[in-house]
Write a protein that holds these residues in place. Structure first.
Motif: not given
Length: 328
Positions: A108-110, A113-119, A122-127, A131-132
């Motif tokens: 559900a959070m893809i 997060i993709r909306q952040a990557v498009d512009p 950079p995205v980092i996940t923690v904990d 899936n992508d």
């Protein structure tokens, strides 16, 4: 409380670290952001009210102060993708320099997060993560599969390698819990005289976890142990077993080191805890975000897995620093 951070990636890779006081983490010279511009890092935890994420916030804020970056720590008070998404959307709309997220659902959070990557944020996940993985610059987490294996081995020993065991977990779709379950099930099946009867989901509700624990006692007369994959499942299971008159008789091995869980360890209602290092996760995530923004992307590892600390009544006094915080 967790008063200590650890020095970073070289020590993390080696599985050892030098301790630094959180209160001292911001006392050194702040590194100047590239071009003299203040960098803004958005950080969306799984929820803001849980001691695990409060400990993570302490680590993140100390590192941000040290590096001279602005940290926007914003999130919901409940662990839910529908409640988390607006905070991700808001930080993206405000044009943060980098984004750190503890996703509440792997699928559900893809889209947010993709909306952040498009512009090109950079995205980092923690904990937890999504899936992508291609959308991410780094994933920072604990060794959850290994933690599940540790939990199974400890529980098996505590019940004398004989009896029925079950798992209590919040919900499907959380990558950390799924990995813990994977490790536990693989390990517990190695013991021929232990019967594993499956997973019950409590939807992050303490009262439901208590009811499920009572149901397990009722339907499985030879129930000997429960693996709780998070703090809510653990506290709920302990409450349910007390009501059923099985506190201490049915062993509970649980993930995390929330204050309530540590209290359960002290009073014998919980047998062992698999503690994570949330402050280090938060610290490293901010460090990596800074590296990505200041031309040091080669220093960022795409996947970091921190080792857990097993706590029991015998070693608790020597490991109090791993108890989670209730204030940043």
């Amino acid at each position: 409380m967790l008063h200590r951070l650890w020095q970073r990636r070289a020590a993390i890779g080696a599985g050892a670290a030098l301790a630094l006081g959180l209160s001292l983490a911001g006392c050194g010279q702040s590194a100047a952001p590239a071009g003299g511009k203040t960098l803004t890092i958005g950080f969306v935890p799984g929820m803001t009210t849980d001691p695990f994420f409060i400990s993570m916030q302490a680590g993140a804020e100390a590192e941000a102060h040290k590096l001279g970056v602005k940290l926007l720590w914003e999130g919901a008070s409940q662990y839910s993708p529908s409640q988390q998404t607006p905070y991700v959307d808001s930080l993206v709309a405000r044009g943060v320099s980098a984004l750190i997220v503890a996703p509440t659902d792997a699928q559900a959070m893809i889209p947010p997060i993709r909306q952040a990557v498009d512009p090109h944020i950079p995205v980092i996940t923690v904990d937890s993560t999504i899936n992508d993985h291609a959308l991410l610059k780094s994933r920072i987490t604990s060794n959850n599969v290994g933690g599940g294996e540790q939990a199974a081995a400890i529980l098996a020993r505590q019940i004398g390698y004989h009896g029925t065991v079950a798992i209590l977990s919040p919900a499907p779709g959380i990558t950390t819990d799924a990995a813990r379950i994977q490790g536990f099930v693989a390990q517990i099946r190695k013991y021929p005289h232990i019967r594993y009867v499956g997973i019950e989901y409590d939807q992050e509700q303490n009262t439901k976890a208590a009811t499920l624990a009572q149901d397990l006692v009722l339907h499985h007369p030879h129930l000997a142990g429960i693996f709780a994959t998070d703090d809510t499942s653990a506290s709920g299971a302990a409450s349910g077993l007390r009501t059923a008159g099985k506190a201490g008789t049915v062993k509970i091995v649980a993930y995390d080191a929330e204050p309530a869980e540590v209290q359960g360890l002290e009073n014998g209602s919980i047998s062992a805890l698999i503690a994570q290092k949330p402050a280090i996760e938060g610290q490293l995530a901010v460090e990596y975000a800074y590296d990505l923004l200041t031309g040091k992307a080669k220093a960022v590892r795409p996947f970091v897995e921190l080792q857990n600390v097993v706590l029991d009544r015998a070693n608790l006094a020597a490991n109090r620093q791993w108890e989670y915080r209730t204030t940043p």
